[in-house]
Design a protein around this motif. Structure first.
Motif: not given
Length: 391
Positions: A76-85
């Protein structure tokens, strides 16, 4: 059948304060992640799956439950890390029996936000974007000048080592293959190996079906295209127009589309005698209900169902792997240490209750162990406009 088909072939031997505000403290989940699933829909793992994970991964039942829960949260977390980093993002992976999440970044300033979220931060030299670009360059060279399996049997983006790994029985020849791509040598790592992957030839996922009444493969997952039901499987199992019969030899359907080599996927439209279900055959003839197709991160547990060897579990080693089969190079598959044998091809890979992909090929067997590759299911669904059948 085209030349590509060899049924029954034996297996070859990422401003710290600003970013921190974007994440949920302590959970390791970006605020931009998809909503949590309804209670029980993803967390309640069938006891048979837990038992298989205990057997194959050396876990206790509690460790298996914790692992699946943490793997799902990491996914679940991966798309957010990809976008925000952003351009500094270098991938995510989980490690250990409890699936602890690690997030890679090329920017030291981002590590505080990552650790504040509850994940481990690793600062590396290459972004995931750079690694993917390097692998794409290798793919282009392979398409123009296909390498032999001894020159390069497979290559993949390895987020844990922050490199693109090229596996070869002839490292000197592999270096020439890499040089021809123009890829920065600092990004690529050659691993010497005699592994020679090959396709595994051979409506519930994992059950047998027969192609043109002779060759056998395994069903991946039930799908629909509008009102038409069917299933996804490996592309090397059949060509468009080939007919299928089910495990009971009753007329079943027709291949509507098939891609092999380059990728390894297909879908079969079934007749009115066959009803799609969200089920995959699990251990001891039990069934697993598929609830979605969220991609699991590297290091996650994954289990496979096939008509030859049944239910076996292991872990995801790398995503985005290119592997050289005798018929040509297959791109974008996921590498695992789950065993398989001929006839398991096309069968289901699941992580917890999330569909991951369909078996393409591998090496070894379920007596001595082996390496397998699966075609991720989401690109198949996208390619043909299919909807995964879920429960």
């Amino acid at each position: 059948m085209r030349r590509r088909r060899r049924h029954g072939l034996e297996l070859a031997t990422g401003c710290t304060v600003a970013i921190a505000a974007l994440f949920l403290a302590g959970a390791g989940i970006p605020a931009t992640a998809s909503p949590s699933p309804p209670p029980g829909s993803h967390r309640e793992v069938p006891p048979e799956v837990l038992a298989a994970m205990q057997r194959d991964l050396g876990l206790t039942a509690d460790e298996a439950r914790t692992r699946i829960s943490n793997e799902y949260k990491a996914g679940q977390a991966e798309p957010g890390w990809r976008k925000n980093l952003g351009s500094s993002y270098a991938g995510t992976w989980v490690t250990g029996n409890t699936a602890e999440l690690t997030v890679g970044t090329t920017d030291q300033a981002q590590s505080g936000a990552i650790t504040a979220s509850g994940a481990k931060a690793t600062v590396v030299g290459h972004s995931l974007e750079k690694l993917n670009a390097a692998k794409d360059a290798l793919d282009r060279v392979a398409e123009e000048r296909p390498p032999s399996a001894t020159t390069a049997s497979l290559w993949y983006v390895d987020v844990k080592s922050n490199s693109v790994v090229v596996q070869s029985a002839q490292p000197t020849a592999a270096q020439r293959f890499i040089d021809a791509s123009g890829v920065d040598r600092a990004v690529v790592r050659i691993v010497e190996s005699a592994e020679r992957p090959a396709p595994l030839y051979d409506l519930r996922g994992g059950e047998a079906y027969y192609i043109n009444a002779t060759a056998r493969c395994s069903i991946g997952f039930s799908v629909t295209q509008g009102t038409q039901a069917g299933f996804v499987t490996a592309g090397h199992c059949g060509d468009a127009g080939d007919t299928t019969t089910g495990f009971n030899r009753v007329a079943q359907g027709t291949f509507q589309g098939s891609v092999f080599p380059r990728s390894d996927y297909a879908w079969v439209a079934t007749n009115a005698n066959w009803t799609p279900t969200p089920l995959v055959v699990g251990p001891n003839s039990t069934t697993i209900t598929v609830t979605g197709s969220q991609e699991a991160p590297v290091g996650s547990s994954v289990c496979r169902s096939g008509s030859t060897t049944g239910w076996h579990c292991g872990t995801i080693q790398q995503h985005n792997t290119s592997v050289v089969y005798p018929e040509g190079t297959i791109r974008g598959v996921t590498r695992t240490n789950v065993c398989a044998e001929p006839g398991d091809s096309g069968g289901s890979f699941v992580s917890g209750t999330e569909a991951q992909g369909v078996l393409s090929g591998g090496s070894g067997n379920c007596t001595v162990g082996g390496t397998t590759y699966y075609q991720p299911v989401n690109p198949i669904l996208s390619a043909y406009g299919l909807t995964l059948t879920t429960g």
